[in-house]
Write a protein that holds these residues in place. Structure first.
Motif, short mmCIF file in Angstrom:
data_model
loop_
_atom_site.label_atom_id
_atom_site.label_comp_id
_atom_site.label_asym_id
_atom_site.label_seq_id
_atom_site.Cartn_x
_atom_site.Cartn_y
_atom_site.Cartn_z
N ALA A 10 0.96 -1.37 -0.08
CA ALA A 10 -0.09 0.05 -0.15
C ALA A 10 0.87 1.26 -0.07
CB ALA A 10 -0.90 -0.09 1.02
N GLU A 11 2.02 1.30 0.82
CA GLU A 11 2.94 2.47 0.78
C GLU A 11 3.47 2.87 -0.45
OE1 GLU A 11 5.33 1.53 4.24
OE2 GLU A 11 3.77 2.16 5.80
N LYS A 12 3.84 1.56 -0.99
CA LYS A 12 4.42 1.75 -2.37
C LYS A 12 3.60 2.29 -3.54
CE LYS A 12 7.76 -2.02 -2.06
NZ LYS A 12 9.04 -1.50 -2.61
N ILE A 13 2.23 2.13 -3.26
CA ILE A 13 1.48 2.62 -4.69
C ILE A 13 0.54 3.75 -3.84
CG2 ILE A 13 1.76 0.83 -5.92
CD1 ILE A 13 -0.99 -0.12 -4.96
N ASN A 14 0.72 4.26 -2.70
CA ASN A 14 0.12 5.26 -2.08
C ASN A 14 -1.50 5.19 -1.81
OD1 ASN A 14 2.40 6.99 -1.61
ND2 ASN A 14 2.36 7.41 -3.88
N VAL A 15 -1.83 3.97 -1.25
CA VAL A 15 -3.26 3.51 -1.24
C VAL A 15 -3.03 3.08 0.26
CG1 VAL A 15 -3.95 2.89 -3.43
CG2 VAL A 15 -3.03 1.29 -2.06
N THR A 16 -4.37 2.90 0.88
CA THR A 16 -4.16 2.37 2.28
C THR A 16 -4.11 0.80 2.48
OG1 THR A 16 -6.69 2.11 2.15
CG2 THR A 16 -5.91 4.03 2.98
N ASP A 17 -3.86 0.19 3.39
CA ASP A 17 -3.72 -1.37 3.48
C ASP A 17 -5.17 -1.87 3.45
OD1 ASP A 17 -4.43 -0.05 6.02
OD2 ASP A 17 -3.46 -1.99 7.02
N LYS A 18 -6.07 -1.02 3.69
CA LYS A 18 -7.48 -1.66 3.53
C LYS A 18 -7.79 -1.62 2.00
CE LYS A 18 -9.31 -0.23 8.02
NZ LYS A 18 -9.30 0.77 9.09
N ALA A 19 -7.41 -0.83 1.22
CA ALA A 19 -7.77 -0.91 -0.01
C ALA A 19 -6.97 -2.36 -0.50
CB ALA A 19 -6.94 0.08 -0.83
N VAL A 20 -5.72 -2.58 -0.30
CA VAL A 20 -5.10 -3.83 -0.82
C VAL A 20 -5.94 -5.11 -0.16
CG1 VAL A 20 -3.06 -5.22 -0.62
CG2 VAL A 20 -2.92 -2.69 -0.81
N SER A 21 -6.49 -5.00 1.20
CA SER A 21 -7.13 -6.14 1.52
C SER A 21 -8.42 -6.18 0.81
CB SER A 21 -7.47 -5.90 2.98
OG SER A 21 -8.32 -6.81 3.57
N LYS A 22 -9.08 -5.13 0.24
CA LYS A 22 -10.22 -5.37 -0.39
C LYS A 22 -10.08 -6.05 -1.67
CE LYS A 22 -13.54 -1.72 0.88
NZ LYS A 22 -14.03 -0.35 0.43
N TRP A 23 -8.91 -5.62 -2.30
CA TRP A 23 -8.63 -6.27 -3.86
C TRP A 23 -8.38 -7.74 -3.57
CZ3 TRP A 23 -4.03 -2.22 -4.75
CH2 TRP A 23 -4.59 -1.01 -4.74
N GLU A 24 -7.54 -7.91 -2.53
CA GLU A 24 -7.02 -9.54 -2.30
C GLU A 24 -8.19 -10.27 -1.91
OE1 GLU A 24 -2.42 -8.63 -1.30
OE2 GLU A 24 -3.62 -9.63 0.29
N THR A 25 -9.31 -9.77 -1.29
CA THR A 25 -10.46 -10.53 -1.01
C THR A 25 -11.44 -10.45 -1.92
OG1 THR A 25 -11.47 -9.11 0.37
CG2 THR A 25 -9.89 -10.54 1.43
N GLY A 26 -11.40 -9.86 -2.94
CA GLY A 26 -12.35 -9.74 -4.14
C GLY A 26 -13.69 -8.93 -3.66
N ARG A 27 -13.47 -7.83 -2.77
CA ARG A 27 -14.59 -6.92 -2.30
C ARG A 27 -14.49 -5.72 -3.31
NH1 ARG A 27 -14.00 -5.69 3.03
NH2 ARG A 27 -11.73 -6.50 2.94
N GLY A 28 -13.25 -5.60 -4.18
CA GLY A 28 -12.93 -4.43 -4.92
C GLY A 28 -12.02 -4.64 -5.76
N TYR A 29 -11.62 -3.60 -6.76
CA TYR A 29 -10.55 -3.80 -7.65
C TYR A 29 -9.82 -2.62 -7.75
CZ TYR A 29 -13.31 -7.80 -9.33
OH TYR A 29 -13.76 -8.87 -9.44
N PRO A 30 -8.41 -2.49 -7.99
CA PRO A 30 -7.80 -1.47 -7.98
C PRO A 30 -8.15 -0.44 -9.25
CG PRO A 30 -6.28 -3.25 -8.56
CD PRO A 30 -7.64 -3.65 -8.26
N ASP A 31 -7.95 1.03 -9.28
CA ASP A 31 -8.71 1.99 -10.12
C ASP A 31 -7.34 1.71 -11.32
OD1 ASP A 31 -10.18 4.55 -10.78
OD2 ASP A 31 -7.95 4.72 -11.17
N ILE A 32 -7.96 1.91 -12.56
CA ILE A 32 -7.05 1.77 -13.51
C ILE A 32 -5.89 2.58 -13.68
CG2 ILE A 32 -8.34 3.20 -15.13
CD1 ILE A 32 -7.20 0.25 -16.32
N SER A 33 -5.89 3.69 -12.89
CA SER A 33 -4.62 4.56 -12.85
C SER A 33 -3.54 3.71 -11.74
CB SER A 33 -4.87 5.86 -12.17
OG SER A 33 -5.79 5.80 -10.97
N LEU A 34 -3.92 2.87 -11.11
CA LEU A 34 -2.96 2.03 -10.17
C LEU A 34 -2.50 0.90 -10.93
CD1 LEU A 34 -5.02 2.33 -6.86
CD2 LEU A 34 -3.01 3.66 -7.49
N VAL A 35 -2.97 0.30 -12.17
CA VAL A 35 -2.52 -0.67 -12.69
C VAL A 35 -0.83 -0.73 -12.79
CG1 VAL A 35 -2.46 -2.31 -14.74
CG2 VAL A 35 -4.56 -1.34 -13.49
N GLU A 36 -0.49 0.40 -13.24
CA GLU A 36 1.01 0.62 -13.69
C GLU A 36 1.86 0.46 -12.58
OE1 GLU A 36 4.16 2.66 -16.59
OE2 GLU A 36 2.13 3.34 -16.68
#
Length: 77
Positions: free
Chosen positions: A26-52
């Protein structure tokens, strides 16, 4: 045409392969650890701007079909 999309399981597998915690990623891409947790548990997806930045943090390319987070399966054949 079938696409392989970014999946939570894929993000988790790549993150663990790099020995990163959710907080470190999360720190490397300037998001919260909660955002990473959501992605990994399938409760959300990263914004397209975060793909790279996500791909860079996980050591994969969005261009190289053999190691991408997201690619056209036809390119991998």
């Amino acid at each position: 045409m079938t696409n392989q999309y970014i999946t939570g399981a894929m993000i988790k597998r790549l993150r663990e392969k790099k020995n990163l915690t959710q907080t470190q990623l999360a720190e490397k891409i300037n998001v919260t650890d909660k955002a990473v947790s959501k992605w990994e548990t399938g409760r959300g997806y990263p914004d397209i701007s975060l793909v790279e930045p996500l791909a860079m943090a996980l050591g994969v390319s969005v261009i190289d079909p053999s190691r991408t987070l997201w690619h056209d399966s036809k390119s991998a054949e």
